[in-house]
Design a protein around this motif. Structure first.
Motif, short mmCIF file in Angstrom:
data_model
loop_
_atom_site.label_atom_id
_atom_site.label_comp_id
_atom_site.label_asym_id
_atom_site.label_seq_id
_atom_site.Cartn_x
_atom_site.Cartn_y
_atom_site.Cartn_z
N HIS A 181 0.29 -2.63 3.26
CA HIS A 181 0.54 -2.06 1.93
C HIS A 181 0.52 -0.54 2.04
O HIS A 181 0.04 0.02 3.00
CB HIS A 181 -0.49 -2.56 0.90
N MET A 182 1.08 0.08 1.05
CA MET A 182 1.25 1.53 1.10
C MET A 182 0.11 2.22 0.35
O MET A 182 -0.10 1.98 -0.84
CB MET A 182 2.58 1.92 0.45
N HIS A 183 -0.61 3.04 1.10
CA HIS A 183 -1.69 3.80 0.48
C HIS A 183 -1.37 5.27 0.69
O HIS A 183 -0.69 5.63 1.65
CB HIS A 183 -3.02 3.43 1.14
N GLY A 184 -1.83 6.16 -0.16
CA GLY A 184 -1.54 7.57 0.06
C GLY A 184 -2.12 8.44 -1.02
O GLY A 184 -3.13 8.08 -1.65
N ASN A 185 -1.46 9.55 -1.22
CA ASN A 185 -1.95 10.52 -2.20
C ASN A 185 -0.80 11.46 -2.52
O ASN A 185 0.25 11.39 -1.88
CB ASN A 185 -3.12 11.30 -1.60
N GLU A 189 2.18 10.60 0.67
CA GLU A 189 2.50 9.28 0.14
C GLU A 189 2.72 8.25 1.25
O GLU A 189 3.01 8.60 2.40
CB GLU A 189 3.79 9.36 -0.70
N THR A 190 2.65 7.01 0.84
CA THR A 190 3.12 5.82 1.58
C THR A 190 2.66 5.73 3.04
O THR A 190 3.46 5.59 3.95
CB THR A 190 4.67 5.71 1.55
N GLU A 191 1.36 5.76 3.25
CA GLU A 191 0.86 5.47 4.60
C GLU A 191 0.73 3.95 4.71
O GLU A 191 -0.06 3.34 3.98
CB GLU A 191 -0.50 6.13 4.81
N PRO A 192 1.50 3.33 5.62
CA PRO A 192 1.39 1.88 5.72
C PRO A 192 0.01 1.51 6.26
O PRO A 192 -0.42 2.04 7.28
CB PRO A 192 2.47 1.49 6.73
N THR A 193 -0.68 0.66 5.54
CA THR A 193 -2.04 0.28 5.93
C THR A 193 -2.02 -1.21 6.22
O THR A 193 -1.74 -2.01 5.33
CB THR A 193 -3.00 0.59 4.76
#
Ligand code: GLA
Length: 734
Positions: A181-185, A189-193
């Motif tokens: 899933h994509m987590h970020g700030n 943005e959009t760091e695949p986790t």
């Protein structure tokens, strides 16, 4: 008449449970919902609810699943009251009399056939209360995507409350399941986790209110064969087509059975549905691929481009210069025209004037004022927008403009006129956003919707040469309350805000189908499939540092196609990453892998930077079609710490491709992995041509060489990447 029929229907519905039998058209049977390569198998028993048996490669039947002893007892849309309480409900309704149950049984089934897709509709009825639930599955004929959603109709006499109203549910029984899933700030943005699903419930949620892709994004990849691989393994991808708060939920029961749910986040949004109203949930788009994450991404990209989920479709985007990072609020006519000179000299096609051009009584000098006052600041632009569109025309380029229509500053004429238009609760202090003065307008209010429509309408009728709008949204909902919604409907606010926004966007698109509109929300805060049908592209991130963009664009590409992703060349040293300096060639090469643009003050560029930028734009015009509308193969992830990252695009005919390789770490005796290509025709021979060659250098030794697709995919290429931030772009042609 309508009312009589309506009452008749209610009467019949009321009688049904008393009869204790099924109505004449009760449906029992099985349905294989098919796309070219996938199938979703559903069935229902007489008087029973809808069951989900399988989702995966096409060619699997219910009978085979039965013969194999598969557990087929999962509800397709588990409702509270229908299923045992181990399965979390996807649907829960508080009826007018306090009953919390729904015992759904399938009453009928309908198949709607259109050119592009077949929609399977299951009508379900509660056994006791007059609440009807329709479950939709729209299966595309040419793309491996199935959209699912529900419609909940309240035929009770009084309002009911939708306590939970997911768009869809999947049961996954296959062994070792991982999710990405994509987590970020903001600016990251959009760091695949990626993580394995373990026992219990995992929730991914966004509660920003206006945007939903900054911290956690409404998409997830589910890898069914252990840890995720880019180009192998079975993967289910899911994207909730919604721009508001959402919840993605996984429930793992005894490590064997995983349930996935996706929908609007019901926290603070238990939706009150009036009698005779029907609520349609956002659509959940699903794909299955046995070609790994990249395969699932390609399915989403194709669906976005060919099935209308991206307003731009298969069109490519223009090369542009945006004024923001070059000038911030310091714009004026002379500077705008100078920037137009620069972008046209580089070979670009569009100039976009960003924030800072508006405000009369309160001119927009910084972010503390003027949002809402969409009139030209006559001090900065004495000759109005006319002078700018004329200047653009004279230079043979297009003109675009920035707006932030859903927002207002307390220091603005709009706020003075209409303080009641901002989201707020009477008696509570306003919490202020950006600039210490920003507030969100109440999009549930039809007057505000008209105002927002008029901002765009006035701009475009008064300046018909405007070709591009950047639509920003730089605040979350911090003041939960609407003066428009009745007191007992406040809990509908989060949802009605977005329904109001969608209504307004539809109105704008009905009148202006061709204008290019960029979806921006403090960078990539609104990159989602809820809004993309009305937008042509999105601003991927407020972080334009090329190294960090390699990572951000990688994550964004999991679900979104290259022609939607705005990627701009930045200036260096770059403030967002502590003054990092990256060579212009690398910056160009990173921006060339999406919709190319530039975002800096050209006056500050060195000669080398100017020359490289012109080369890049000229070459990009040759590569653009393949990059922006080709099939993406992600080859080496920047997250894998291999020192390089690589991706490529290939056209449908597998005749042309574009390969990008970036050196993202640099140390002595560094092993550089071979880059093995993908997506080519093994038997065909391809010629490599290096593009955007570094100014002052010759193409590398690989340029001009010929290789079979088999060699390129099996053996791969040793990349000449010596110096720090070395990068290469190759055009590959058969
Ligand atoms: C947001 C956008 C930027 C820029 C500014 C203007 O942060 O993401 O690109 O438009 O607003 O204020």
């Amino acid at each position: 008449m309508i009312i009589e029929l309506y009452n008749m229907k209610r009467f019949i519905l009321f009688l049904l449970p008393l009869l204790g039998t099924l109505s004449a058209n009760a449906w029992s049977g099985e349905v294989a919902i098919e796309t070219p390569n996938t199938v979703l198998v559903l069935y229902a028993r007489e008087g029973g609810d809808l069951r989900m048996a399988y989702y995966g490669s096409r060619g699997v039947s219910l009978q085979e699943l039965r013969d194999a002893g598969a557990n087929l007892n999962s509800s397709a849309l588990p409702a509270f009251g229908t299923v045992d309480m181990v399965q979390l409900p996807a649907l829960q309704v508080l009826h007018a009399d306090g009953d919390l149950n729904l015992e759904l049984k399938v009453e009928s089934y309908e198949l709607k056939t259109e050119d592009a897709a077949k929609t399977h509709i299951f009508m379900m009825q509660d056994k006791l209360q007059p609440v009807t639930v329709k479950v939709f599955y729209k299966a595309y004929n040419k793309v491996d995507i199935i959209e699912t959603w529900t419609e909940i109709e309240n035929a009770e006499k009084k309002p009911v409350t939708l306590k939970r109203y997911d768009s869809g549910h999947l049961v996954l029984r296959q062994g070792e399941v991982w999710i990405t899933h994509m987590h970020g700030n903001w600016a990251a943005e959009t760091e695949p986790t990626s993580e394995p699903l373990t026992g219990g419930v995992k929730i991914i949620r966004n509660t920003d209110g206006t945007r939903n892709a900054h911290l956690d994004a409404p998409e997830v990849m589910v890898s069914l064969d252990g840890s995720p691989q880019e180009n192998s393994g079975r993967v289910i991808g899911a994207a909730l087509c919604w721009s508001g708060n959402f919840e993605l939920r996984f429930n793992t029961i005894s490590h064997k059975e995983h349930h996935f749910y996706a929908g609007i986040d019901p926290q603070s949004s238990e939706y009150v549905l009036d009698p005779r109203q029907t609520f349609e949930t956002p659509h959940l788009a699903l794909t299955f691929s046995n070609e790994g994450l990249s395969g699932a991404s390609r399915n989403f990209h194709r669906w976005a481009r060919t099935e209308g989920m991206l307003h731009r479709g298969m069109k490519t985007g223009d090369i542009l210069l945006n004024s923001w990072e070059g000038l911030y609020f310091n714009i004026d006519e002379a500077r705008m025209i100078a920037m137009m000179d620069d972008i046209s000299q580089f070979g670009g096609e569009l100039f976009v004037m960003d924030d800072g051009w508006f405000g009369d009584k309160y001119p927009r000098k910084d972010d503390t004022s003027s949002l809402g006052d969409w009139v030209v600041d006559k001090n900065k632009l004495p000759n109005g927008l006319d002078a700018l569109t004329k200047a653009a025309r004279e230079r043979g380029i297009k003109f675009g403009i920035w707006i932030e229509p859903e927002m207002v500053n307390t220091k603005s004429e709009l706020f003075e006129r209409h303080p009641e238009w901002v989201l707020q609760t009477k008696g509570r202090d306003l919490k202020l956003g950006r600039g210490g003065t920003q507030l969100v307008l109440d999009m549930t209010n039809p007057e505000v919707q008209d105002f927002v429509f008029k901002i765009v309408d006035d701009l475009l009728t008064q300046n018909p040469e405007i070709a591009y709008i950047k639509w920003d949204a730089n605040a979350s909902i911090q003041n939960f309350g609407s003066l428009y919604l009745p007191k007992n409907r406040q809990q509908n606010l989060y949802v009605d805000y977005h329904l109001g926004l969608l209504k307004t966007l539809k109105r704008i698109r009905a009148k202006y189908p061709d204008i290019v509109i960029q979806d921006c929300a403090s960078g990539g805060g609104r990159a989602n499939y809820g809004l993309l049908p009305y937008f042509d592209e999105f601003w991927t991130s407020d972080n334009t540092d090329a190294l960090q963009r390699v990572f951000i664009q990688w994550g964004t590409s999991l679900f979104f196609p290259a022609n939607a992703m705005a990627c701009h060349i930045n200036h260096c040293p770059y403030w967002n990453t502590g003054g990092r300096v990256i060579p212009i060639k690398f910056r160009c090469d990173v921006a060339m892998s999406g919709r190319l643009g530039i975002e800096l003050q050209p006056k500050d560029m060195t000669d080398e930077e100017r020359k490289q930028t012109s080369t890049c734009m000229a070459d990009y015009k040759q590569l653009r079609q393949v990059v922006q509308t080709g099939n993406l193969y992600r080859l080496i992830s920047p997250y894998d710490q291999k020192g390089i990252s690589s991706l490529m695009y290939v056209d449908d005919a597998r005749r042309q491709g574009v390969l990008f390789v970036y050196k993202i770490a640099n140390y002595y005796d560094q092993p550089i992995p071979r880059v093995r290509l993908a997506g080519l025709n093994p038997g065909a021979t391809y010629t490599l041509t290096e593009k955007n060659v570094r100014v002052g250098q010759k193409p590398c030794a690989l340029s001009g060489k010929r290789f079979t697709g088999r060699f390129l995919m099996e053996v791969g290429l040793e990349m000449p990447l010596r110096e720090e931030y070395a990068s290469r772009v190759f055009f590959i042609e058969n």
